[in-house]
Design a protein around this motif. Structure first.
Motif, mmCIF file in Angstrom:
data_model
loop_
_atom_site.group_PDB
_atom_site.id
_atom_site.type_symbol
_atom_site.label_atom_id
_atom_site.label_comp_id
_atom_site.label_asym_id
_atom_site.label_seq_id
_atom_site.Cartn_x
_atom_site.Cartn_y
_atom_site.Cartn_z
ATOM 1 N N LYS A 88 45.969 43.975 37.888
ATOM 2 C CA LYS A 88 46.761 42.610 38.644
ATOM 3 C C LYS A 88 46.242 42.729 40.242
ATOM 4 C CE LYS A 88 50.889 44.808 40.108
ATOM 5 N NZ LYS A 88 52.225 44.675 40.184
ATOM 6 N N ASP A 89 45.704 43.776 40.796
ATOM 7 C CA ASP A 89 45.383 43.697 42.143
ATOM 8 C C ASP A 89 44.079 42.924 42.115
ATOM 9 O OD1 ASP A 89 46.073 47.246 42.273
ATOM 10 O OD2 ASP A 89 47.375 45.316 42.723
ATOM 11 N N ILE A 90 42.870 43.335 41.255
ATOM 12 C CA ILE A 90 41.702 42.657 41.193
ATOM 13 C C ILE A 90 41.925 41.049 41.048
ATOM 14 C CG2 ILE A 90 39.685 42.253 39.845
ATOM 15 C CD1 ILE A 90 39.126 44.357 41.622
ATOM 16 N N LYS A 91 42.942 40.996 39.976
ATOM 17 C CA LYS A 91 43.010 39.340 39.623
ATOM 18 C C LYS A 91 43.743 38.848 40.800
ATOM 19 C CE LYS A 91 45.770 36.788 35.995
ATOM 20 N NZ LYS A 91 46.524 36.856 35.128
ATOM 21 N N SER A 92 44.531 39.210 41.588
ATOM 22 C CA SER A 92 45.245 38.709 42.665
ATOM 23 C C SER A 92 44.237 38.222 43.876
ATOM 24 C CB SER A 92 46.489 39.361 43.217
ATOM 25 O OG SER A 92 47.391 39.556 42.242
ATOM 26 N N LEU A 93 43.289 39.260 44.360
ATOM 27 C CA LEU A 93 42.584 39.125 45.124
ATOM 28 C C LEU A 93 41.367 38.190 44.951
ATOM 29 C CD1 LEU A 93 42.263 43.016 46.160
ATOM 30 C CD2 LEU A 93 43.118 41.038 47.495
ATOM 31 N N CYS A 94 40.936 38.375 43.637
ATOM 32 C CA CYS A 94 39.799 37.146 43.201
ATOM 33 C C CYS A 94 40.472 35.853 43.422
ATOM 34 C CB CYS A 94 39.587 37.348 41.611
ATOM 35 S SG CYS A 94 38.414 38.850 41.458
#
Length: 529
Positions: free
Chosen positions: A50-56
């Motif tokens: 979810k970290d990558i998803k949110s930052l993307c």
């Protein structure tokens, strides 16, 4: 789900197609994967999908149109970052990797690069001790050019010399060397002057980047480094292995450069060596000593002469002019080295007595006495080097080298005695000072004391006699940091036993063992099982 590598991200790619990434290759660059030194890991930290998803999403949505709101972008990134930090996860790598979505903007919009760099800097400052290794890992292992550019810009704000050293080691021969130059010139420090001059001396202005580097150097060097920078610049102009174009750029940063270019140190030394055949010998040297721009070099060069009135010329000059500490120190060592051939007079000892209690000049007095074979003053010179009360290690080591002309045996003996005194004491502060001072002593080509100091450090740890004596955590860490700085593929056999010892020691904490293991893996050496 936790992402640990490029392979994990490849598996996850289909779930982030809503954020303008139809294929992971769209945000990857050639050569962008890990160098396989850390088990082929791209990331130093583990973080949730979810970290990558949110930052993307944050990068994609905030920069999808030409009208982007950098303040809104910063607020959203900080919100995600704070959530990660609260879970004891460093968000720096995740932010940088997600930024690959907007690589086209990073290349063209400097304001965006600065904003991301500033976000990285502010995150780093929240936990600098913990996040420093993350920055080092990225600088060493990543090859994403735009993301390295961002992290180098962040290092310009962080101003940590260890990080700047990694930049100097890894990023002065590629497309990011202009940002490396700017990062070095952001810190007023003698080490950074050396990094700056070493880098600028390689340019040939054959492309637009090197032209821009030259302009930045010329316009900012004196403002960045002041009087010390001028001294170092003058010294650099005397080097013979610098190409003409680089020398031209360096010269343009120096006031009154025509005088420096006209009379080089090599010219002075040649005249000093041939004083018997030079009718204008004394006249020339008096003119050079009279000129502030050439005085220090004249004080240095004349030591190569056997002219009988050198002592008189130098002492008169010291009395006549308002000489700075470096000029006086150079003159004192010259008097000693000249006197060791021609004869030491009472005047020499009188001038040493004049300055030996002056904090800025006593180092030079010790070095001068070392040059004529005085053991007690030589040991005191080494103690001052370790303690660095007035000057840093690099500066004092250059003075030690200056007085080593006829005193190499005496210096080795004194280094042996003084380092033994510090490393066998029961005072952790003294031990750590000795270890921290060892880098310059052990890392110089041809002239170093590694064969004296490293065995003493191994003896301190108990490597030779299986001594079970326990050192403090700070001592172990100091040793490990020293090994990390000295270690390379060519000398690894000399240090592997230290790393193995720390890994196997029951006294060393997990963090120290992990760092030792990481260093070994960087060298592609398997740790003990």
């Amino acid at each position: 789900m936790k992402l640990r590598s490029l392979e994990d991200l490849e598996l996850y790619k289909d779930s982030i197609t809503n954020y303008k990434i139809n294929n992971i290759d769209e945000v990857s660059e050639v050569g962008g994967e890990s160098n396989s030194v850390y088990n082929n890991r791209l990331f130093y930290w583990k973080f949730l999908s979810k970290d990558i998803k949110s930052l993307c999403r944050c990068f994609s949505e905030n920069f999808e149109s030409e009208k982007y709101d950098l303040n809104k972008f910063e607020r959203e990134v900080n919100l995600i970052s704070n959530s990660m930090i609260n879970r004891d996860t460093c968000p720096i790598e995740a932010i940088l990797y997600a930024s690959k979505i907007i690589n086209n903007l990073i290349c063209t919009e400097n304001i965006i690069t600065k904003k991301i760099s500033n976000i990285i800097y502010e995150i780093y400052m929240k936990k600098p001790l913990e996040y420093k290794e993350t920055i080092e890992f990225i600088l060493r292992e990543w090859t994403f050019s735009n993301q390295i550019m961002i992290i180098i810009n962040a290092c310009s704000k962080i101003k940590d010399l260890d990080l700047l050293k990694v930049i100097n080691d890894y990023h002065t021969k590629n497309d990011n060397k202009i940002y490396a130059l700017k990062s070095f010139m952001s810190v007023k420090n003698e080490v950074c002057i050396e990094y700056t001059l070493s880098l600028i001396s390689t340019i040939k202005e054959q492309d637009s980047m090197e032209v821009e580097m030259g302009k930045f150097f010329i316009n900012n060097y004196i403002n960045s480094f002041g009087d010390l920078g001028i001294i170092k610049l003058e010294e650099y102009l005397q080097k013979e292995n610098i190409n003409y174009q680089a020398k031209k750029v360096i010269s343009r940063a120096l006031p009154n450069v025509s005088k420096v270019e006209k009379t080089t140190l090599n010219t002075m030394i040649k005249k000093a060596k041939n004083w018997r055949y030079e009718e204008d010998f004394e006249e020339c040297f008096n003119l050079w000593i009279d000129n502030f721009d050439t005085r220090k070099d004249a004080f240095l060069a004349i030591r190569y002469s056997n002219y009988p009135y050198v002592e008189e010329m130098l002492i008169n000059a010291i009395d006549k002019y308002e000489c700075n500490s470096i000029e006086i120190g150079t003159a004192l060592i010259t008097l000693a080295q000249w006197g060791s051939r021609i004869g030491i007079s009472e005047k020499f000892y009188n001038i040493i007595d004049r300055y030996k209690y002056d904090d800025d000049k006593k180092i030079y007095c010790y070095a001068s006495m070392c040059s004529i074979g005085k053991e007690e003053e030589t040991k005191q010179l080494i103690r001052e080097y370790i303690e660095q009360r007035c000057y840093n290690h690099r500066k004092i080591f250059s003075i030690i080298r200056d007085c080593s002309y006829k005193s190499s045996k005496l210096l080795k003996k004194s280094v042996n005695i003084v380092y033994n005194e510090y490393l066998t004491s029961f005072d952790d502060e003294k031990i750590i000072k000795a270890i921290n001072s060892s880098y310059e002593m052990c890392n110089q080509p041809k002239f170093n004391f590694r064969d004296i100091i490293i065995p003493k450090i191994k003896n301190l740890l108990g490597i030779y006699d299986n001594n079970k004596a326990k050192c403090s955590e700070h001592v172990y860490l100091a040793v490990l940091n020293l090994v990390d700085r000295l270690l390379d593929d060519k000398n690894k056999d000399e240090f592997i036993d230290i790393l193995f010892f720390i890994i196997e020691s029951k006294f060393c904490k997990k963090e120290l063992k992990s760092k030792s293991t990481m260093i070994l893996k960087r060298l592609k050496v398997d740790p003990p099982k």
